[in-house]
Design a protein around this motif. Structure first.
Motif, PDB file in Angstrom:
ATOM      1  N   THR A 192       0.811  -1.222   0.000  1.00  0.00           N
ATOM      2  CA  THR A 192       0.000   0.000   0.000  1.00  0.00           C
ATOM      3  C   THR A 192       0.845   1.273   0.000  1.00  0.00           C
ATOM      4  OG1 THR A 192      -0.130  -0.064   2.423  1.00  0.00           O
ATOM      5  CG2 THR A 192      -1.890  -1.165   1.187  1.00  0.00           C
ATOM      6  N   GLN A 193       2.176   1.096   0.023  1.00  0.00           N
ATOM      7  CA  GLN A 193       3.095   2.241   0.100  1.00  0.00           C
ATOM      8  C   GLN A 193       2.730   3.144   1.269  1.00  0.00           C
ATOM      9  OE1 GLN A 193       6.034   2.827  -2.282  1.00  0.00           O
ATOM     10  NE2 GLN A 193       5.531   0.689  -1.880  1.00  0.00           N
ATOM     11  N   ASN A 194       2.508   2.511   2.408  1.00  0.00           N
ATOM     12  CA  ASN A 194       2.077   3.207   3.613  1.00  0.00           C
ATOM     13  C   ASN A 194       3.253   3.338   4.572  1.00  0.00           C
ATOM     14  OD1 ASN A 194       0.989   3.757   6.248  1.00  0.00           O
ATOM     15  ND2 ASN A 194      -1.017   3.148   5.484  1.00  0.00           N
ATOM     16  N   ALA A 195       3.789   4.541   4.687  1.00  0.00           N
ATOM     17  CA  ALA A 195       4.973   4.763   5.520  1.00  0.00           C
ATOM     18  C   ALA A 195       4.691   4.504   6.998  1.00  0.00           C
ATOM     19  CB  ALA A 195       5.471   6.192   5.323  1.00  0.00           C
ATOM     20  N   ALA A 196       3.473   4.769   7.447  1.00  0.00           N
ATOM     21  CA  ALA A 196       3.142   4.560   8.855  1.00  0.00           C
ATOM     22  C   ALA A 196       3.220   3.083   9.227  1.00  0.00           C
ATOM     23  CB  ALA A 196       1.752   5.111   9.151  1.00  0.00           C
ATOM     24  N   LEU A 197       2.785   2.221   8.326  1.00  0.00           N
ATOM     25  CA  LEU A 197       2.858   0.783   8.599  1.00  0.00           C
ATOM     26  C   LEU A 197       4.300   0.299   8.614  1.00  0.00           C
ATOM     27  CD1 LEU A 197      -0.126  -0.596   6.460  1.00  0.00           C
ATOM     28  CD2 LEU A 197      -0.069  -0.113   8.913  1.00  0.00           C
TER      29      LEU A 197
END
Length: 230
Positions: A192-197
């Motif tokens: 998801t290209q989710n930096a927080a994860l």
């Protein structure tokens, strides 16, 4: 049958509304639970019988759920029966990839998560079958990767959610559960290209001893971090 179609079917049953709520037949509920326990008690050589018994329970509970209007708690009780029965059927089915049975397994796993996700959201990790949900979500994630299915991202989300529930059940400190969550966070963060994860996964990674990092976490991190930061 596609994931969205099955979700709609289960959701329609869950969302039934009416002027008066029917009362769940307690004896019927108890009998279903007993049949589930009996199926799990069969020997592995009897897995075909176990699969048939669990499928029968799941389908009976689905039909019962669709036949009347129940209170929210009663609907959750029925979803519990539906989800755990379909999960048990998939586990006993023991199919190989790229076979008609493989497709059946996937349909049953989809019905598992469709029933158990709202149940867990309502009752939490300690009062709902988090293990079954996590198991089904993880297997669906594997199906999606193997078959290149469009549901990969959503099943990856469920895999993370299932690992969160199981870590919560373990009190938040279990090393094995932290390892599974970290791996799923790295992989879902990359998808998801989710930096927080990715950042959350990094925090979990840092919590392991420097000289004893779990291999699966190391491997997931190495395959994700360089690509994500490039």
């Amino acid at each position: 049958m596609r994931f969205a179609t099955i979700c709609a079917m289960v959701g329609a049953a869950l969302a039934l509304q009416g002027p008066a709520a029917a009362q769940v037949d307690a004896e019927r509920l108890s009998a279903w639970k007993e049949r589930i326990d009996d199926a799990y008690g069969l020997e592995w050589e009897e897995r075909e019988d176990a699969t048939s018994q669990l499928l029968a329970v799941a389908q009976e509970a689905e039909e019962y759920l669709a036949s009347g209007t129940f209170t929210p708690e009663e609907r959750l009780d029925l979803l519990n029966i539906v989800g755990t029965s379909y999960f048990g059927a998939a586990q006993h089915h023991d199919s190989e990839w790229d076979t008609p049975e493989d497709v059946l397994d996937r349909e049953w796993l989809i019905k598992t998560v469709s029933a158990l996700e709202p149940l867990l959201a309502a009752r939490g990790a300690f009062d709902a079958p988090a293990y079954d949900f996590r198991g089904a979500a993880g297997q669906l994630f594997d199906h999606a990767r193997y078959h290149d299915l469009p549901e990969l991202t959503d099943w990856s989300r469920m895999r993370v959610l299932g690992n969160r529930y199981m870590l919560e059940r373990a009190g938040g400190e279990d090393e094995f559960e932290r390892e599974l969550l970290a791996v799923s966070l790295y992989e879902h963060g990359w998808l998801t290209q989710n930096a927080a994860l990715i950042s959350e996964a990094e925090e979990l990674y840092a919590s392991f001893p420097e000289d004893d990092k779990p291999y699966a976490v190391e491997r997931a991190r190495e395959s994700v971090i360089t690509d994500f930061q490039s």
